[in-house]
Motif scaffolding. Structure first.
Motif, PDB file in Angstrom:
ATOM      1  N   UNK A  69       0.799  -1.227   0.000  1.00 16.04           N
ATOM      2  CA  UNK A  69       0.000   0.000   0.000  1.00 16.04           C
ATOM      3  C   UNK A  69       0.831   1.277   0.000  1.00 16.04           C
ATOM      4  N   UNK A  70       2.137   1.155   0.116  1.00 13.79           N
ATOM      5  CA  UNK A  70       2.992   2.342   0.198  1.00 13.79           C
ATOM      6  C   UNK A  70       3.487   2.751  -1.182  1.00 13.79           C
ATOM      7  N   UNK A  71       3.381   4.043  -1.470  1.00 13.34           N
ATOM      8  CA  UNK A  71       3.932   4.585  -2.725  1.00 13.34           C
ATOM      9  C   UNK A  71       5.381   4.981  -2.452  1.00 13.34           C
ATOM     10  N   UNK A  72       6.311   4.177  -2.950  1.00 16.00           N
ATOM     11  CA  UNK A  72       7.735   4.363  -2.676  1.00 16.00           C
ATOM     12  C   UNK A  72       8.483   4.633  -3.975  1.00 16.00           C
ATOM     13  N   UNK A  73       9.447   5.536  -3.901  1.00 15.25           N
ATOM     14  CA  UNK A  73      10.305   5.814  -5.056  1.00 15.25           C
ATOM     15  C   UNK A  73      11.760   5.851  -4.591  1.00 15.25           C
ATOM     16  N   UNK A  74      12.629   5.219  -5.370  1.00 13.84           N
ATOM     17  CA  UNK A  74      14.064   5.219  -5.078  1.00 13.84           C
ATOM     18  C   UNK A  74      14.769   6.209  -5.992  1.00 13.84           C
ATOM     19  N   UNK A  75      15.545   7.103  -5.404  1.00 17.21           N
ATOM     20  CA  UNK A  75      16.331   8.066  -6.173  1.00 17.21           C
ATOM     21  C   UNK A  75      17.798   7.635  -6.161  1.00 17.21           C
ATOM     22  N   UNK A  76      18.511   8.036  -7.184  1.00 16.12           N
ATOM     23  CA  UNK A  76      19.931   7.703  -7.258  1.00 16.12           C
ATOM     24  C   UNK A  76      20.637   8.587  -8.256  1.00 16.12           C
ATOM     25  N   UNK A 100      16.133   0.100  -6.745  1.00 15.92           N
ATOM     26  CA  UNK A 100      16.807   0.777  -7.854  1.00 15.92           C
ATOM     27  C   UNK A 100      17.029  -0.172  -9.030  1.00 15.92           C
ATOM     28  N   UNK A 101      17.431  -1.397  -8.744  1.00 17.73           N
ATOM     29  CA  UNK A 101      17.684  -2.342  -9.818  1.00 17.73           C
ATOM     30  C   UNK A 101      16.407  -2.692 -10.584  1.00 17.73           C
ATOM     31  N   UNK A 102      15.306  -2.841  -9.857  1.00 20.27           N
ATOM     32  CA  UNK A 102      14.023  -3.100 -10.517  1.00 20.27           C
ATOM     33  C   UNK A 102      13.557  -1.874 -11.296  1.00 20.27           C
ATOM     34  N   UNK A 103      13.869  -0.687 -10.773  1.00 21.12           N
ATOM     35  CA  UNK A 103      13.522   0.543 -11.476  1.00 21.12           C
ATOM     36  C   UNK A 103      14.278   0.643 -12.797  1.00 21.12           C
ATOM     37  N   UNK A 104      15.554   0.284 -12.786  1.00 16.25           N
ATOM     38  CA  UNK A 104      16.357   0.300 -14.019  1.00 16.25           C
ATOM     39  C   UNK A 104      15.807  -0.704 -15.026  1.00 16.25           C
ATOM     40  N   UNK A 160      11.435   1.839 -22.151  1.00 21.49           N
ATOM     41  CA  UNK A 160      12.171   2.806 -22.968  1.00 21.49           C
ATOM     42  C   UNK A 160      12.042   4.213 -22.380  1.00 21.49           C
ATOM     43  N   UNK A 161      12.178   4.297 -21.035  1.00 18.85           N
ATOM     44  CA  UNK A 161      12.032   5.579 -20.330  1.00 18.85           C
ATOM     45  C   UNK A 161      13.199   5.759 -19.373  1.00 18.85           C
ATOM     46  N   UNK A 162      13.565   7.002 -19.121  1.00 22.92           N
ATOM     47  CA  UNK A 162      14.702   7.314 -18.259  1.00 22.92           C
ATOM     48  C   UNK A 162      14.315   7.173 -16.787  1.00 22.92           C
ATOM     49  N   UNK A 163      14.898   6.231 -16.045  1.00 23.90           N
ATOM     50  CA  UNK A 163      14.575   6.082 -14.622  1.00 23.90           C
ATOM     51  C   UNK A 163      15.042   7.271 -13.780  1.00 23.90           C
ATOM     52  N   UNK A 164      16.123   7.927 -14.227  1.00 21.04           N
ATOM     53  CA  UNK A 164      16.670   9.037 -13.440  1.00 21.04           C
ATOM     54  C   UNK A 164      15.652  10.182 -13.343  1.00 21.04           C
ATOM     55  N   UNK A 165      15.101  10.576 -14.477  1.00 15.84           N
ATOM     56  CA  UNK A 165      14.119  11.662 -14.465  1.00 15.84           C
ATOM     57  C   UNK A 165      12.711  11.164 -14.166  1.00 15.84           C
ATOM     58  N   UNK A 166      12.397   9.939 -14.579  1.00 16.70           N
ATOM     59  CA  UNK A 166      11.083   9.399 -14.274  1.00 16.70           C
ATOM     60  C   UNK A 166      10.852   9.268 -12.783  1.00 16.70           C
ATOM     61  N   UNK A 167      11.895   8.893 -12.043  1.00  9.99           N
ATOM     62  CA  UNK A 167      11.760   8.767 -10.586  1.00  9.99           C
ATOM     63  C   UNK A 167      11.530  10.126  -9.938  1.00  9.99           C
ATOM     64  N   UNK A 168      12.113  11.184 -10.510  1.00 14.17           N
ATOM     65  CA  UNK A 168      11.904  12.523  -9.946  1.00 14.17           C
ATOM     66  C   UNK A 168      10.462  12.987 -10.133  1.00 14.17           C
ATOM     67  N   UNK A 179       7.005   7.518   0.531  1.00 11.85           N
ATOM     68  CA  UNK A 179       8.322   7.173   1.062  1.00 11.85           C
ATOM     69  C   UNK A 179       9.353   7.333  -0.050  1.00 11.85           C
ATOM     70  N   UNK A 180      10.319   8.233   0.144  1.00 11.93           N
ATOM     71  CA  UNK A 180      11.365   8.495  -0.845  1.00 11.93           C
ATOM     72  C   UNK A 180      12.687   7.989  -0.279  1.00 11.93           C
ATOM     73  N   UNK A 181      13.322   7.069  -1.012  1.00 13.95           N
ATOM     74  CA  UNK A 181      14.577   6.454  -0.581  1.00 13.95           C
ATOM     75  C   UNK A 181      15.701   7.055  -1.416  1.00 13.95           C
ATOM     76  N   UNK A 182      16.722   7.599  -0.766  1.00 11.98           N
ATOM     77  CA  UNK A 182      17.768   8.316  -1.491  1.00 11.98           C
ATOM     78  C   UNK A 182      19.090   8.251  -0.740  1.00 11.98           C
TER      79      UNK A 182
END
Length: 903
Positions: A254-261, A336-340, A347-355, A363-366
């Motif tokens: 149920x948690x909306x989580x995003x990993x930044x890197x 992060x690995x699953x995000x990549x 075919x989308x950029x994880x770096x900017x898509x995560x932002x 929950x933002x993990x960074x």
């Protein structure tokens, strides 16, 4: 009943994947109180006690209740048509009325009807804003639900992007055929040079025009940041491990989580990733983005279309695809690995898509750097106002802040930067605006003065310039500016010019050997950069012109360097620090290339205060946080945080008290007093005594023994002495001896062999009972390595690893603390640094509830009450002080016999 009473009575429900230990319940309850009260908590929970799960379940339980309460109040106010006070964003209890919502009381002398009208209008505006927010939230939830339940929509955006790429490819081929009759190279090269100059520095009005046009396109995308938790840790692997804990927790679905890197971790463009260096990856990414934006604008301007034909844009930097990626990530917790992997698939950029996902995430993990560095934080779109911040693995938080905001430039970098910038100015002098020319001349002047301070000449080869005056000087910032004769230059304006013109990145292709600007295709740029790297490497002392032989070791490869002007930019930014908060270290060595200027940050709280004052509440957590005084004094008190807002919490361990045996040993088997001060520790009798103690230990301790030395130098001397005296051979009879490797990429191999040896000895009962690992405090194996079960049945600490008291940096830090804080905390800084390192090392052994180990502290100074007080409570409460070796050996033999054979 208020929230504090509910916690006290235990009526707050903390979902947990299993029945929590009592210490975990206490941890979550205290965490809840701190977040509810808007305070700053320093939490210590030993490794093996489920700290990550306690943080997750405690913090997300508070967030769950906070959001529920907020929704209920919003609904109640909207039903009644009355605006909520301060828009339901309650200021944390630590903020006074003057710090929270503005005073809306009636101004003196105004008629009542005007005050009532103003108040009603404000209430109406607040209600309208609240309704708009709820509409946006509802649309977002509906969108996520639609994606979650309609699999056929999942790849709709991907198919659309593929069709667009095919169309662009066909158009590109047709343009090439039309252009085949004529040569476009001169025009393209001219266009590239024009870009380097004309887009160099924009006024504020021009910047507003450009940014305004972009804001119009993104106006519909702006979202209010929901209340969220920012969780940060030090390493990539720690963040992945934390996300896996969230996935296993009751909040995982149920948690909306995003990993930044960083781009280095998140980039999916293989062409860019091949560059290797984080600086080169960043530069190439920004250049490809710029090409993408220019391509869209110049498709409308047909007269300039040929200029952009050879310019490459990133196929992953696509708005629709990044929006799709954002929704996919928010729908299900991913590391992060699953995000990549998802970025490659979509075919989308994880770096900017995560932002893009930050506003809606709960929950933002960074990593540390993104949170603690203001410029990086703002660039990522991180807003801390009213949010919760959790800093995990925070035992080296002070060092991390100091490192992030310190800067160093060498003499060779100064000369290289001067050469690049001079060539740039000469090449484009006629095209540069007067303002640009002025700033470039100022930077050149700064570089010349810096080299002069080091005792060199900027126009000569730094590697061949021998300095007459050598040594190290420490100066205040103001003294350095006056001595360098640059106190008349406004460094704030120069810094602003660097940021807006991005001149550091534009000068990458300018060198004496490789003049000109790189306009080559990406496949050829790498070889061009390799030549440039080789040129920079050749300027270093001891490096010949011949390339080094290839090696399989990553550390043996020369690093990919960015523009030296980037280092200069960081150093100039550091010079804008307040005079009392930093120092400049001028290091003059044998030659100019070996000399350097280094900025030392003395007051890390000046940067940490920005984070603390913006966020609602903060948790600073770690497995070994003792001694906590450093966090209070150097970070919180210096930042102006009152003691009433700081809460300290330290929980015990999950192991039974009799599963650990910590002993302070004051003398060895031959009654040699154990005090490893610098003047005595290299005496033969002291080194022999360490060997005798280990020989006796290896006879009674099964499995693995880990022995920590205060430094690599001392370890090598002791080992050489043992080899000469025969002690090493005696040790090797019972335990196979391993040593901490010099290179980080060899650590895994040594640990694997160490583990296999112990496992083999436990299966095959023989003379050899395990392995002995010789390590160094603060080294590669003193942190982040788990010596659980048989891997670490005994941890030995040789001496006390005090830092070098003669260090200029340490002396200045001590003086700064004595001048800034009461009770002269500078005197205890050395002791605190020593015990922090000791606690990190001895905490490697006990990793779970059934684990057991003995800890042997070889130095009588550990028996001092002030030293004992700085051990973790779960170790301190069980410590036994043994004046002689006999009773200590008997206790160790009994402990390991009972634990190894409980029957």
């Amino acid at each position: 009943m208020n929230m504090a009473d509910q916690i006290q009575e235990g009526s707050i429900h903390f979902p947990f994947p299993y029945t929590p230990y009592s210490i975990q319940k206490d941890f979550m309850a205290e965490l809840y109180r701190v977040l509810e009260a808007g305070k700053i908590g320093i939490f210590e929970s030993p490794t093996g006690t489920g700290k990550s799960l306690s943080l997750i379940c405690g913090a997300l339980s508070w967030l769950r209740d906070f959001e529920k309460k907020k929704r209920q109040e919003e609904a109640r106010f909207l039903d009644r048509g009355i605006a909520p006070p301060n828009h339901l964003e309650e200021p944390p209890p630590h903020m006074s009325t003057s710090q929270g919502a503005p005073d809306t009381s009636k101004p003196t002398g105004e008629p009542d009807w005007i005050a009532q009208f103003v108040q009603k209008k404000e209430e109406k505006d607040m209600i309208d804003k609240l309704r708009d927010e709820q509409i946006r939230k509802k649309k977002r939830e509906e969108r996520l639900q639609q994606i979650r339940h309609n699999a056929h929509l999942k790849y709709a955006a991907k198919r659309m992007r593929q069709e667009e790429e095919e169309m662009e490819h066909l158009l590109h081929l047709s343009k090439e055929m039309l252009a085949a009759a004529g040569s476009g190279q001169p025009e393209e090269e001219l266009g590239r040079e024009e870009e380097l100059v004309l887009a160099e520095y924009e006024s504020d009005e021009e910047k507003k025009t450009v940014s305004g046009a972009l804001e119009e396109d993104d106006e519909d995308l702006e979202e209010e940041h929901v209340t969220k938790i920012y969780y940060c840790s030090r390493t990539h692997s720690q963040l992945i491990q934390f996300v896996h804990e969230v996935q296993k927790s009751p909040f995982g679905k149920e948690t909306r989580l995003i990993s930044l890197g960083s781009r280095q971790n998140l980039c999916v463009n293989e062409e860019v990733k091949r560059l290797g260096s984080v600086h080169l990856i960043n530069d190439r990414c920004l250049e490809m983005q710029k090409n993408k934006h220019e391509k869209k604008n110049k498709e409308e301007e047909k007269a300039k279309k040929r200029k952009t034909e050879t310019r490459t844009s990133c196929p992953f930097y696509n708005y629709e695809q990044m929006q799709f990626l954002r929704d996919e990530v928010l729908m299900e917790v991913k590391d992060i690995e699953q995000l990549v992997a998802l970025g490659k698939e979509a075919q989308a950029c994880p770096y900017y898509g995560s932002r893009f996902a930050i506003p809606s995430a709960q929950l933002v993990v960074l990593p540390y750097q993104m949170l603690l560095h203001a410029a990086t934080r703002h660039a990522a779109g991180i807003k801390l106002e009213g949010q919760v911040v959790i800093i995990d693995e925070a035992h080296n938080l002070i060092d991390s802040i100091t490192s992030i905001h310190s800067a160093e430039v060498s003499g060779s970098q100064l000369c290289q930067a001067h050469s690049q910038l001079s060539q740039y100015m000469e090449r484009y002098r006629k095209l540069l605006k007067a303002k640009n020319l002025m700033y470039i001349k100022q930077i050149l002047y700064l570089l010349e003065k810096f080299v002069t301070v080091l005792g060199g000449n900027v126009k000569q080869n730094p590697n061949t310039q021998n300095l007459f005056q050598t040594g190290t000087e420490l100066k205040t910032i103001n003294d350095f500016l006056f001595q360098s004769q640059i106190d008349n230059i406004n460094l704030f304006k120069v810094q602003r010019y660097f940021e807006k013109s991005m001149v550091s990145r534009k000068l990458f292709g300018f060198t004496k050997e490789y003049g000109g600007v790189s306009i080559l295709p990406p496949s050829k740029e790498r070889s061009k950069l390799a030549g440039f790297q080789h040129f920079l490497q050749s300027l270093k002392p001891g490096t010949g012109a011949a390339p080094s032989s290839p090696s399989g070791e990553d550390e043996s490869r020369p690093p990919w360097l960015g523009s030296p002007l980037m280092q200069i930019e960081s150093f100039l930014a550091a010079l804008t620090t307040a005079n009392q908060d930093g120092r400049i270290i001028v290091s003059r060595q044998g030659s100019l290339s070996q000399s350097s200027l280094r900025f030392l940050l003395l007051n890390p709280s000046v940067h940490f205060a920005q984070v603390v004052k913006e966020c609602r509440a903060m948790i600073i957590a770690g497995g070994t946080m003792q001694p906590m005084a450093d966090f209070r004094e150097q970070l919180l008190e210096c930042a102006g945080i009152g003691t009433e807002r700081v809460v300290e919490f330290s929980c015990g361990h999950v192991i039974p008290p009799d599963n650990i045996l910590p002993i302070v040993l004051c003398s060895g088997p031959s009654n040699q007093q154990l005090e490893f001060i610098y003047q005595k520790r290299e005496l033969p009798q002291m080194m022999d005594e360490i060997g005798r103690i280990l020989c006796n230990l290896c006879n009674v301790v099964p499995g693995g023994v880990v022995c920590f030395f205060p430094s690599y130098e001392y370890l090598y001397k002791v080992q050489a002495h043992w080899e000469q005296s025969g002690l090493l051979t005696r040790l090797a009879v019972k335990k196979k001896i391993f040593q901490e490797p010099n290179r980080a990429n060899q650590v895994e191999q040594v640990l694997t062999e160490y583990s296999r040896c112990i496992k083999r000895c436990s299966q095959v009962k023989g003379v050899m009972t395990g392995a002995l690992l010789l390590s160094v405090v603060g080294g590669k194996m003193s942190e982040g390595i788990n010596f659980s079960d048989d891997l670490g049945r005994c941890v030995v600490m040789v001496g006390m690893p005090y830092p070098n008291i003669r260090s200029l940096e340490l002396q200045e830090k001590m003086a700064y603390l004595d001048q800034t804080l009461p009770n002269s905390p500078g005197k205890s800084l050395i002791e605190n640094l020593c015990m922090k390192a000791v606690n990190q090392s001895i905490g490697r052994a006990i990793r779970h509830q059934q684990d057991f180990a003995s800890i042997l502290l070889l130095d009588q100074r550990y028996s001092r009450p002030s030293i004992l007080a700085k051990l973790p409570s779960w170790i301190r409460d069980q410590v036994e002080i043994k004046a002689t070796f006999g009773p200590a050996f008997a206790a160790l033999r009994k402990f390991h016999r009972e634990k190894s054979d409980p029957s």
